[in-house]
Design a protein around this motif. Structure first.
Motif, PDB file in Angstrom:
ATOM      1  N   GLY A 466       0.651  -1.350  -0.014  1.00 24.07           N
ATOM      2  CA  GLY A 466       0.069  -0.085   0.103  1.00 24.07           C
ATOM      3  C   GLY A 466       0.780   1.276   0.193  1.00 24.07           C
ATOM      4  N   SER A 467       0.237   2.297   0.005  1.00 19.48           N
ATOM      5  CA  SER A 467       1.013   3.706   0.104  1.00 19.48           C
ATOM      6  C   SER A 467       1.335   4.265   1.514  1.00 19.48           C
ATOM      7  N   ILE A 468       2.521   4.663   1.740  1.00 21.26           N
ATOM      8  CA  ILE A 468       3.064   5.218   2.839  1.00 21.26           C
ATOM      9  C   ILE A 468       3.608   6.382   2.503  1.00 21.26           C
ATOM     10  N   PRO A 469       3.374   7.547   3.472  1.00 24.68           N
ATOM     11  CA  PRO A 469       4.061   8.801   3.442  1.00 24.68           C
ATOM     12  C   PRO A 469       5.779   8.619   3.722  1.00 24.68           C
ATOM     13  N   LEU A 470       6.247   9.423   3.168  1.00 21.42           N
ATOM     14  CA  LEU A 470       7.664   9.559   3.161  1.00 21.42           C
ATOM     15  C   LEU A 470       8.214  10.954   3.722  1.00 21.42           C
ATOM     16  N   ARG A 471       9.268  10.726   4.713  1.00 24.39           N
ATOM     17  CA  ARG A 471       9.665  11.998   5.069  1.00 24.39           C
ATOM     18  C   ARG A 471      11.236  11.404   5.564  1.00 24.39           C
ATOM     19  N   LEU A 472      12.136  11.270   4.854  1.00 23.96           N
ATOM     20  CA  LEU A 472      13.485  10.990   5.140  1.00 23.96           C
ATOM     21  C   LEU A 472      14.194  11.953   5.460  1.00 23.96           C
ATOM     22  N   LYS A 473      15.230  12.081   6.131  1.00 20.29           N
ATOM     23  CA  LYS A 473      15.968  13.151   6.721  1.00 20.29           C
ATOM     24  C   LYS A 473      17.544  12.777   6.426  1.00 20.29           C
ATOM     25  N   GLY A 474      18.303  13.712   6.082  1.00 22.59           N
ATOM     26  CA  GLY A 474      19.816  13.154   6.085  1.00 22.59           C
ATOM     27  C   GLY A 474      20.631  14.465   5.553  1.00 22.59           C
ATOM     28  N   ASN A 475      21.609  14.331   4.980  1.00 19.26           N
ATOM     29  CA  ASN A 475      22.586  15.282   4.420  1.00 19.26           C
ATOM     30  C   ASN A 475      22.940  15.207   3.054  1.00 19.26           C
ATOM     31  N   MET A 476      23.324  16.232   2.368  1.00 18.72           N
ATOM     32  CA  MET A 476      23.759  16.421   0.936  1.00 18.72           C
ATOM     33  C   MET A 476      24.966  17.033   1.030  1.00 18.72           C
ATOM     34  N   ALA A 477      26.098  16.139   0.834  1.00 18.95           N
ATOM     35  CA  ALA A 477      27.447  16.654   0.799  1.00 18.95           C
ATOM     36  C   ALA A 477      28.252  16.446  -0.439  1.00 18.95           C
ATOM     37  N   GLY A 478      29.032  17.717  -0.599  1.00 25.84           N
ATOM     38  CA  GLY A 478      30.001  17.662  -1.826  1.00 25.84           C
ATOM     39  C   GLY A 478      30.929  18.659  -2.037  1.00 25.84           C
ATOM     40  N   THR A 479      31.240  18.845  -3.409  1.00 24.72           N
ATOM     41  CA  THR A 479      32.291  20.012  -3.523  1.00 24.72           C
ATOM     42  C   THR A 479      31.874  20.739  -4.962  1.00 24.72           C
ATOM     43  N   GLY A 480      31.753  21.837  -4.766  1.00 27.14           N
ATOM     44  CA  GLY A 480      31.432  22.628  -6.043  1.00 27.14           C
ATOM     45  C   GLY A 480      32.337  23.760  -6.279  1.00 27.14           C
ATOM     46  N   SER A 481      32.470  24.158  -7.701  1.00 25.41           N
ATOM     47  CA  SER A 481      33.302  25.181  -7.994  1.00 25.41           C
ATOM     48  C   SER A 481      32.671  25.967  -9.485  1.00 25.41           C
ATOM     49  N   ALA A 518       2.916  -1.623  -3.118  1.00 28.79           N
ATOM     50  CA  ALA A 518       2.344  -2.522  -4.210  1.00 28.79           C
ATOM     51  C   ALA A 518       2.636  -2.236  -5.521  1.00 28.79           C
ATOM     52  N   THR A 519       2.623  -0.994  -5.855  1.00 25.58           N
ATOM     53  CA  THR A 519       3.102  -0.908  -7.529  1.00 25.58           C
ATOM     54  C   THR A 519       4.521  -0.261  -7.701  1.00 25.58           C
ATOM     55  N   ARG A 520       5.272  -0.333  -6.625  1.00 20.31           N
ATOM     56  CA  ARG A 520       6.559   0.329  -6.637  1.00 20.31           C
ATOM     57  C   ARG A 520       6.506   1.450  -7.361  1.00 20.31           C
ATOM     58  N   THR A 521       5.775   2.491  -7.093  1.00 20.63           N
ATOM     59  CA  THR A 521       5.894   3.770  -7.669  1.00 20.63           C
ATOM     60  C   THR A 521       5.796   4.970  -6.545  1.00 20.63           C
ATOM     61  N   GLY A 522       6.360   6.152  -6.949  1.00 16.93           N
ATOM     62  CA  GLY A 522       6.129   7.210  -5.687  1.00 16.93           C
ATOM     63  C   GLY A 522       6.664   8.573  -6.431  1.00 16.93           C
ATOM     64  N   SER A 523       6.497   9.515  -5.840  1.00 17.25           N
ATOM     65  CA  SER A 523       7.087  10.894  -6.168  1.00 17.25           C
ATOM     66  C   SER A 523       7.195  11.884  -5.044  1.00 17.25           C
ATOM     67  N   GLY A 524       7.935  12.987  -5.203  1.00 19.12           N
ATOM     68  CA  GLY A 524       7.589  13.949  -3.992  1.00 19.12           C
ATOM     69  C   GLY A 524       8.928  15.055  -4.272  1.00 19.12           C
ATOM     70  N   ASN A 525       9.274  15.658  -3.274  1.00 22.03           N
ATOM     71  CA  ASN A 525      10.228  16.536  -3.456  1.00 22.03           C
ATOM     72  C   ASN A 525      11.325  16.386  -2.495  1.00 22.03           C
ATOM     73  N   ILE A 526      12.284  17.246  -2.829  1.00 23.70           N
ATOM     74  CA  ILE A 526      13.498  17.280  -2.078  1.00 23.70           C
ATOM     75  C   ILE A 526      13.761  18.825  -1.582  1.00 23.70           C
ATOM     76  N   VAL A 527      13.952  18.976  -0.201  1.00 27.81           N
ATOM     77  CA  VAL A 527      14.161  20.295   0.205  1.00 27.81           C
ATOM     78  C   VAL A 527      15.724  20.125   0.815  1.00 27.81           C
ATOM     79  N   VAL A 528      16.317  21.297   0.450  1.00 33.85           N
ATOM     80  CA  VAL A 528      17.956  21.274   0.943  1.00 33.85           C
ATOM     81  C   VAL A 528      17.964  22.782   1.878  1.00 33.85           C
ATOM     82  N   THR A 529      18.264  22.756   3.012  1.00 32.71           N
ATOM     83  CA  THR A 529      18.535  23.999   3.711  1.00 32.71           C
ATOM     84  C   THR A 529      19.956  24.328   4.279  1.00 32.71           C
TER      85      THR A 529
END
Length: 548
Positions: A466-481, A518-529
């Motif tokens: 069935g359908s479940i709500p997602l709210r995964l929390k973590g970090n985005m790390a990298g190097t930019g130039s 069940a259908t292995r489908t989903g969507s949503g957004n990503i928020v970076v602070t």
């Protein structure tokens, strides 16, 4: 003969106005970048990266129309040129001849063509690792890069102002020989694996080569980076110890121009093969191909690069001070680090291992050896895609990461009751003709980052579907130039461009949305602070067709 040399010199004139950026000395990993100031040229800049033993490894080339090419070297010569859509040209060398095999973006073969390498390209291709003549009185226009990545403005005609309290960035590489094995009863052991790394702040850990094909033993390069505000470093010590390193670095800059010329020569050879075979592809730069029956247009650029004198008479003391700051930042960040290295494959459980050491210590870390057993999991891994955008700021504040995209993986650990989302990017691009109240400029940007976020999920939820709500929390790390070229004032006059800026980052992020088990489908957004400019994204499972 005299007329021919005069003609070649005249053809090289538009290419001679260039700026050089360089990092590294002999015996250490290094990079050299040449930026051509004439905006009408078909090639705008070339960056070559070399290993610690002096071998050119790869090059990135930015074209005048904003497209990018990636080049791979073997034994000092170009062997592969890849366009932005994935189409590629593979080059094999035999004496003065080159055979170029064409591959379409979908992976299918598109024929091959043999060409005789023109005289004006042969010296660069044959002497890819031979140093250019040493020039003790060189260094004009050299910009040595090593600090800061955030947002920046097009400079005015005056020299750009220094930041009041700049970030001093440092970076080291950790090498892991990683064995990837499948279970003995696995009927489909061969497959592509995504590799990701992470470590705790204030450091960031990113895999430079994030894909491998199993079963194999892959040499994984992990970039470990961090930054410290200059105000936190104190007054610093004697410059004498770093002056000699700065002198060695300037000599290395001059020598490595030969590899930049080799990269351009390789593009020219591919362009000639495209012309003769009648092939049109993302890696074919027609304006660097054959001119007449014998001459290559790329020869003019090669002539200008090999004849350029990197003026080191200016900036030696400034570079020594920058090296001192970097060393102080390295010592401040030096600590025992645990690097988690994970392998992800659709339909398999996420497999991870750890590497511990002091990558920013005086001696760095020796190469480590690890093995991961990839096993099919009940939850497995769902493969999706994501798109991340960063908006421009107020007047003259332009994003160095306007749009990046890639693969997003959702994996499930039933025993631990954890869902893990991961994604990573290694992308670059150009933003030509940026305009604001100060004038116009071309921006070149590069981003390498990875993100990991988790959420608790019970075995009951997994089994119920069935359908479940997602709210995964973590970090985005990298190097930019990013860096600028072709800067002009609002009145059209030539303006000074700032040197390139580079900095690691680590931002909190959330992945929100819904997932139907069940259908292995989903969507949503990503928020970076915490990013200096508004940064948001979207994701979906399964992957969008256009995702790269």
């Amino acid at each position: 003969m005299g007329s021919a040399w005069w003609s070649r010199g005249q053809r090289a004139e538009p290419w001679r106005e260039m700026r050089v950026e360089h990092e590294g000395v002999e015996g250490a990993a290094s990079r050299t970048r040449v930026i051509f100031e004439d905006r009408d040229l078909p090639l705008q800049d070339v960056e070559v990266r070399r290993s610690g033993d002096g071998e050119p490894l790869s090059a990135r080339l930015a074209l005048g129309d904003g497209a990018q090419l990636e080049m791979r070297f073997e034994d000092g010569k170009p062997v592969e040129l890849t366009g932005g859509d994935g189409a590629r040209a593979t080059i094999s060398w035999s004496g003065r001849k080159a055979t170029v095999a064409f591959t379409k973006a979908d992976g299918s073969a598109a024929g091959e063509e043999g060409v005789l390498v023109p005289v004006e390209l042969r010296s660069s291709l044959a002497l890819a690792q031979a140093p250019l003549p040493a020039r003790e009185d060189a260094w004009a226009g050299l910009s040595l890069v090593g600090e800061a990545h955030a947002q920046t403005a097009i400079p005015s005609a005056s020299a750009p102002k220094e930041e009041e309290d700049p970030s001093i960035a440092v970076e080291r590489e950790v090498t892991v020989e990683l064995g990837l094995r499948a279970a003995a009863n696995d009927k489909e052991p061969n497959g592509e694996v995504q590799l990701e790394a992470r470590c705790a702040p204030p450091l960031t850990c990113v895999v430079r080569n994030p894909t491998a094909t199993m079963p194999t033993t892959a040499t994984v390069q992990i970039a470990v980076a961090g930054s410290v505000k200059k105000s936190e470093l104190g007054s610093g010590g004697d410059l004498e110890a770093f002056t000699s390193e700065a002198k060695e670095e300037r000599k290395t800059a001059q020598k490595q121009l030969g590899d930049v010329a080799t990269a351009v020569a390789g593009v020219g050879v591919v362009a000639m093969a495209c012309q003769e075979a009648g092939v049109e592809a993302s890696f074919c730069v027609s304006k660097l191909g054959r001119r007449g029956n014998y001459l290559s247009r790329a020869g003019a650029a090669v002539e200008a690069i090999r004849g350029h004198e990197v003026d080191t008479s200016r900036g030696l003391e400034l570079r020594a001070a920058a090296l001192r700051d970097q060393d102080a930042a390295r010592r401040r960040l030096d600590q025992e680090v645990t690097i988690e290295l994970c392998a992800i494959r659709p339909g398999y459980s996420r497999a991870c291992t750890e590497v511990k050491g002091r990558p920013l210590g005086d001696e760095g870390m020796s190469a480590e050896t690890r093995t991961l057993d990839m096993r099919r999991g009940l939850g497995g891994t769902l493969v999706g895609s994501f798109v991340m955008t960063q908006a421009d700021g107020a007047d003259c504040k332009f994003s160095p990461s306007p749009r990046t995209s890639g693969t997003l993986n959702l994996s499930f650990d039933e025993k631990k009751g954890i869902m893990t989302a991961t994604y990573s990017v290694k992308q670059s691009g150009t933003r030509p003709g940026l305009r604001c109240s100060l004038g116009t400029a071309n921006m070149r940007w590069e981003q390498t980052y990875s993100a990991t976020a988790t959420q608790s999920i019970s075995p009951t939820q997994l089994q119920a579907g069935g359908s479940i709500p997602l709210r995964l929390k973590g970090n985005m790390a990298g190097t930019g130039s990013f860096s600028f070229s072709g800067c002009r004032t609002s009145g059209g006059a030539a303006a000074n461009c700032p040197g390139g800026k580079r900095e690691p980052y680590n931002y909190p992020m959330e992945i929100n949305g819904t997932l139907d088990l069940a259908t292995r489908t989903g969507s949503g957004n990503i928020v970076v602070t915490g990013a200096p400019l508004s940064t948001r994204g979207t994701w979906q499972v399964p992957a969008a067709k256009e995702a790269k």
